[in-house]
Design a protein around this motif. Structure first.
Motif, PDB file in Angstrom:
ATOM      1  N   GLU A  54      37.421  81.918  45.976  1.00 50.80           N
ATOM      2  CA  GLU A  54      38.879  81.957  46.178  1.00 50.80           C
ATOM      3  C   GLU A  54      39.280  82.808  47.376  1.00 50.80           C
ATOM      4  OE1 GLU A  54      41.073  80.070  44.446  1.00 50.80           O
ATOM      5  OE2 GLU A  54      39.279  79.258  43.477  1.00 50.80           O
ATOM      6  N   MET A  55      38.576  83.915  47.585  1.00 51.90           N
ATOM      7  CA  MET A  55      38.990  84.852  48.639  1.00 51.90           C
ATOM      8  C   MET A  55      38.404  84.499  50.008  1.00 51.90           C
ATOM      9  SD  MET A  55      40.890  86.985  46.984  1.00 51.90           S
ATOM     10  CE  MET A  55      41.234  86.827  45.242  1.00 51.90           C
ATOM     11  N   ILE A  56      37.216  83.906  50.000  1.00 51.27           N
ATOM     12  CA  ILE A  56      36.559  83.640  51.292  1.00 51.27           C
ATOM     13  C   ILE A  56      36.526  82.128  51.588  1.00 51.27           C
ATOM     14  CG2 ILE A  56      34.515  84.083  52.738  1.00 51.27           C
ATOM     15  CD1 ILE A  56      35.443  86.736  51.637  1.00 51.27           C
ATOM     16  N   HIS A  57      35.855  81.369  50.726  1.00 51.72           N
ATOM     17  CA  HIS A  57      35.613  79.956  51.054  1.00 51.72           C
ATOM     18  C   HIS A  57      36.876  79.115  51.134  1.00 51.72           C
ATOM     19  CE1 HIS A  57      31.110  80.008  49.718  1.00 51.72           C
ATOM     20  NE2 HIS A  57      31.369  80.794  50.737  1.00 51.72           N
ATOM     21  N   LYS A  58      37.838  79.384  50.258  1.00 49.13           N
ATOM     22  CA  LYS A  58      39.014  78.509  50.221  1.00 49.13           C
ATOM     23  C   LYS A  58      40.085  78.889  51.231  1.00 49.13           C
ATOM     24  CE  LYS A  58      38.989  76.667  45.539  1.00 49.13           C
ATOM     25  NZ  LYS A  58      39.806  76.645  44.312  1.00 49.13           N
ATOM     26  N   ARG A  59      39.819  79.877  52.079  1.00 47.21           N
ATOM     27  CA  ARG A  59      40.837  80.291  53.047  1.00 47.21           C
ATOM     28  C   ARG A  59      40.309  80.113  54.462  1.00 47.21           C
ATOM     29  NH1 ARG A  59      44.767  84.558  50.860  1.00 47.21           N
ATOM     30  NH2 ARG A  59      45.103  84.781  53.098  1.00 47.21           N
ATOM     31  N   THR A  60      41.229  79.765  55.364  1.00 43.65           N
ATOM     32  CA  THR A  60      40.803  79.564  56.758  1.00 43.65           C
ATOM     33  C   THR A  60      40.773  80.889  57.509  1.00 43.65           C
ATOM     34  OG1 THR A  60      43.107  79.236  57.352  1.00 43.65           O
ATOM     35  CG2 THR A  60      41.802  77.244  56.936  1.00 43.65           C
ATOM     36  N   ASP A  61      41.376  81.943  56.911  1.00 39.57           N
ATOM     37  CA  ASP A  61      41.531  83.205  57.635  1.00 39.57           C
ATOM     38  C   ASP A  61      40.594  84.299  57.132  1.00 39.57           C
ATOM     39  OD1 ASP A  61      42.679  83.357  55.159  1.00 39.57           O
ATOM     40  OD2 ASP A  61      44.515  84.382  55.799  1.00 39.57           O
ATOM     41  N   MET A  62      39.517  83.904  56.401  1.00 39.43           N
ATOM     42  CA  MET A  62      38.631  84.927  55.832  1.00 39.43           C
ATOM     43  C   MET A  62      37.173  84.644  56.159  1.00 39.43           C
ATOM     44  SD  MET A  62      40.322  87.221  53.951  1.00 39.43           S
ATOM     45  CE  MET A  62      38.911  87.868  53.092  1.00 39.43           C
ATOM     46  N   VAL A  63      36.418  85.717  56.395  1.00 41.43           N
ATOM     47  CA  VAL A  63      34.960  85.598  56.538  1.00 41.43           C
ATOM     48  C   VAL A  63      34.299  86.645  55.640  1.00 41.43           C
ATOM     49  CG1 VAL A  63      34.899  84.623  58.884  1.00 41.43           C
ATOM     50  CG2 VAL A  63      34.983  87.115  58.588  1.00 41.43           C
ATOM     51  N   GLY A  64      33.010  86.459  55.366  1.00 40.71           N
ATOM     52  CA  GLY A  64      32.297  87.385  54.475  1.00 40.71           C
ATOM     53  C   GLY A  64      31.362  88.304  55.237  1.00 40.71           C
ATOM     54  N   ARG A 191      34.869  83.146  65.585  1.00 38.44           N
ATOM     55  CA  ARG A 191      36.059  82.731  66.325  1.00 38.44           C
ATOM     56  C   ARG A 191      37.345  83.165  65.610  1.00 38.44           C
ATOM     57  NH1 ARG A 191      35.409  79.578  70.384  1.00 38.44           N
ATOM     58  NH2 ARG A 191      37.265  78.295  70.053  1.00 38.44           N
ATOM     59  N   VAL A 192      37.236  84.274  64.868  1.00 42.06           N
ATOM     60  CA  VAL A 192      38.411  84.743  64.132  1.00 42.06           C
ATOM     61  C   VAL A 192      39.530  85.181  65.084  1.00 42.06           C
ATOM     62  CG1 VAL A 192      37.264  85.491  62.004  1.00 42.06           C
ATOM     63  CG2 VAL A 192      37.391  87.065  63.953  1.00 42.06           C
ATOM     64  N   GLN A 193      40.751  84.959  64.621  1.00 38.65           N
ATOM     65  CA  GLN A 193      41.924  85.412  65.370  1.00 38.65           C
ATOM     66  C   GLN A 193      42.856  86.128  64.403  1.00 38.65           C
ATOM     67  OE1 GLN A 193      44.158  82.590  67.874  1.00 38.65           O
ATOM     68  NE2 GLN A 193      42.409  81.249  67.664  1.00 38.65           N
ATOM     69  N   LEU A 194      43.533  87.142  64.865  1.00 34.39           N
ATOM     70  CA  LEU A 194      44.482  87.847  63.987  1.00 34.39           C
ATOM     71  C   LEU A 194      45.598  86.907  63.546  1.00 34.39           C
ATOM     72  CD1 LEU A 194      45.039  91.329  65.686  1.00 34.39           C
ATOM     73  CD2 LEU A 194      43.577  90.798  63.729  1.00 34.39           C
ATOM     74  N   PRO A 195      46.106  86.997  62.332  1.00 32.62           N
ATOM     75  CA  PRO A 195      45.574  87.844  61.274  1.00 32.62           C
ATOM     76  C   PRO A 195      44.362  87.199  60.601  1.00 32.62           C
ATOM     77  CG  PRO A 195      47.485  86.630  60.476  1.00 32.62           C
ATOM     78  CD  PRO A 195      47.289  86.218  61.902  1.00 32.62           C
ATOM     79  N   PHE A 196      43.371  88.024  60.266  1.00 34.53           N
ATOM     80  CA  PHE A 196      42.205  87.514  59.529  1.00 34.53           C
ATOM     81  C   PHE A 196      41.649  88.639  58.661  1.00 34.53           C
ATOM     82  CE2 PHE A 196      38.555  89.685  61.307  1.00 34.53           C
ATOM     83  CZ  PHE A 196      39.037  90.170  62.516  1.00 34.53           C
ATOM     84  N   GLY A 197      40.819  88.239  57.693  1.00 34.74           N
ATOM     85  CA  GLY A 197      40.261  89.250  56.802  1.00 34.74           C
ATOM     86  C   GLY A 197      38.756  89.133  56.680  1.00 34.74           C
ATOM     87  N   VAL A 198      38.143  90.242  56.263  1.00 37.54           N
ATOM     88  CA  VAL A 198      36.705  90.258  56.000  1.00 37.54           C
ATOM     89  C   VAL A 198      36.530  90.724  54.558  1.00 37.54           C
ATOM     90  CG1 VAL A 198      34.464  91.190  56.685  1.00 37.54           C
ATOM     91  CG2 VAL A 198      36.276  90.907  58.404  1.00 37.54           C
ATOM     92  N   GLY A 199      35.732  89.962  53.802  1.00 38.64           N
ATOM     93  CA  GLY A 199      35.504  90.314  52.398  1.00 38.64           C
ATOM     94  C   GLY A 199      34.053  90.660  52.167  1.00 38.64           C
ATOM     95  N   GLN A 200      33.825  91.530  51.221  1.00 36.11           N
ATOM     96  CA  GLN A 200      32.453  91.933  50.917  1.00 36.11           C
ATOM     97  C   GLN A 200      32.334  92.270  49.439  1.00 36.11           C
ATOM     98  OE1 GLN A 200      29.009  94.472  52.669  1.00 36.11           O
ATOM     99  NE2 GLN A 200      30.865  95.632  52.987  1.00 36.11           N
ATOM    100  N   ILE A 201      31.215  91.857  48.837  1.00 35.50           N
ATOM    101  CA  ILE A 201      30.919  92.271  47.459  1.00 35.50           C
ATOM    102  C   ILE A 201      29.614  93.035  47.477  1.00 35.50           C
ATOM    103  CG2 ILE A 201      30.324  91.490  45.120  1.00 35.50           C
ATOM    104  CD1 ILE A 201      31.999  89.075  45.466  1.00 35.50           C
TER     105      ILE A 201
END
Ligand code: ATP
Length: 460
Positions: A54-64, A191-201
């Motif tokens: 939900e937080m990473i794969h389903k969003r275009t603005d997130m990477v892990g 190729r991330v552009q603001l706004p974007f997020g990085v997630g980590q578990i």
């Protein structure tokens, strides 16, 4: 308000059905440490995977990201953890047991509702000390307490096997700092552009003082953290903050299936909030020991990146691809503990079905350790057992399937109910005649006959 199970009921079910065991129990256990058993590991993994999807794969603005547990020690100086990642510690002067001063004051206040003071979160060390001595707050064993002092929660260890050459390092106290220290590499490699997020578990470690809160508070735990970077001149922080709060709420209620009545938002007071944060909220859950933080969200401004720029001497800037303008982005940080989500899900799903005298874990099917269980009605009739094995293989090709041939069917149902298996299928004498099986639903306990060919479709 839905009735919550007691703490003891949850702990007992978790042990009885293989969700959670005390770590090193054969040696008497290890404080604030728990292992996840055959059911627990599945539930934990489902929650973790769902968060990632939900937080990473389903969003275009997130990477892990997956950064290390041991980072360069300067990281923790820059982040402020070495100087101030601490809790107020007091000691029982007789038993020498240690407690968190704020927690003892909170329980004292619960027993003395007539005493009105501001939020305990707002008290500094001296104020806590004064409160404890003026009000004669005692330890849970009834003994006087020492003056509170700060106690750093970071775990220290050392690199290097030769005496005298060891270098001190810390086990990370949060996963977020790895995101900040990899910020430039992420910008340069994607190729991330603001706004974007990085997630980590990943695992984090804290030398927690308070004991006895089961998997809610452990020394070693798993965090799922996001740093969402944005340019405050182009994106207003308030709507973005609200969007993330809504997304967190939706995840907990819709994806984890938690009852909204057991959730609430709590905004941090000005005194409680870190000096660099513009706003912080906790999403609290009504655990069996009270309303407690499940998930925090903070607007941390550009504090962390600026600290790492200062300490590393590196340019941790974002260059606008259109204008070439360079900025240090601001961040919003939603941070949750996977183990706290686990305890919440277990608590929320626990249902005492008084009518049928059973305990049921009403887990969402996506979260249940097994999606279906297959039973041969009897285990000494070869044709029934082999037909049931066929049905097992058919189901196991599609979903995680349990097999149980022990004892009577009623007992088998009850044990699947307690681990939350949504469906039980029994192969019986009639199956051999007409190719149908008994399909029994966990929540209603209703049974219907279903053709074997239709099983897979119904299970999906
Ligand atoms: P608390 O006030 O309960 O100690 P915190 O405010 O220090 O928590 P954060 O630093 O905001 O927690 O960490 C983010 C999340 O990590 C928390 O919301 C919680 O879900 C989880 N977490 C923190 N400490 C622990 C722990 N010792 N055991 C399990 N989960 C934890």
């Amino acid at each position: 308000m839905s009735s919550q199970p007691t703490f003891e009921e949850i702990v007992a079910l978790a042990k009885r059905r293989g969700f959670v065991f005390p770590t090193s129990e054969i040696y008497g256990g290890l404080a604030n440490s728990y292992d996840y058993g055959p059911m627990g590991v599945e539930l934990l993994r489902s929650i973790r995977n769902l968060w990632w999807t939900e937080m990473i794969h389903k969003r275009t603005d997130m990477v892990g990201l997956d950064s290390q547990i041991m980072l360069h020690p300067e990281t923790w100086v820059a982040s402020g953890h070495v100087a101030s990642f601490s809790d107020p510690l007091v000691e029982d002067t007789v038993t020498k047991k240690r407690y968190r001063a704020d927690h003892l004051i909170e329980s004292w206040l619960e027993k003395h509702p007539e005493v009105e003071v501001g939020a305990v979160e707002d008290m500094n060390l001296a104020e806590m000390g004064a409160f404890i001595s003026e009000r004669k707050v005692l330890s849970p064993d009834g003994n006087p307490l020492t003056e509170p002092r700060t106690f750093n929660l970071l775990f220290e260890t050392a690199i290097g096997s030769v005496a005298g050459e060891k270098a001190k390092v810390y086990l990370r106290g949060e996963t977020a700092q790895g995101i900040f220290s990899d910020f430039k590499n992420i910008l340069d490699s994607t190729r991330v552009q603001l706004p974007f997020g990085v997630g980590q578990i990943g695992k984090s470690f804290r030398n927690e003082i308070t004991t006895g809160q089961f998997v809610f508070r452990t020394l070693e735990f798993e965090q799922a953290e996001i740093e969402y970077f944005f340019d405050p001149n182009k994106t207003e922080w308030q709507p973005l903050f609200q969007e993330w709060r809504d997304y967190m709420w939706k995840f907990v209620t819709e994806k984890l299936g938690v009852n909204a009545e057991n959730l609430r938002w709590r905004q941090h007071t000005d005194k409680e909030r870190s000096h660099y944060s513009k706003d912080t909220y906790d999403l609290d859950y009504n655990f069996s020991f009270g309303w407690k933080e499940l998930w925090g969200i903070a607007y941390r401004t550009d504090y962390d990146l600026k600290q790492h720029i200062k300490h590393s001497g590196q340019k941790l800037e974002y260059t606008d691809p259109f204008t070439g303008e360079k900025i240090v982005p601001h961040v919003i940080e939603p941070a949750v503990g996977v183990n706290r989500m686990f305890l919440m899900v277990l608590t929320d799903a626990y249902w005492k079905d008084e009518e049928r005298q059973r305990v049921v874990l009403r887990l969402k099917p996506e979260l249940a350790p097994y999606k279906v269980a297959v039973f041969p009605l009897v285990k000494n009739k070869e044709e029934i057992v082999s037909k049931a094995k066929e049905v097992f293989s058919l189901c196991a090709d599609h979903v995680r399937t349990a097999w149980d041939e022990r004892g009577n069917i009623g007992k088998r149902y009850l044990s699947q109910d307690e681990i939350g298996t949504p469906v039980c299928i029994t192969v019986d004498y009639q199956t051999l005649e007409d190719g149908t099986v008994t399909w029994r639903d966990r929540d209603s306990a209703e049974q219907v006959r279903v053709k074997i060919e239709e099983l897979v479709k119904r299970l999906r």
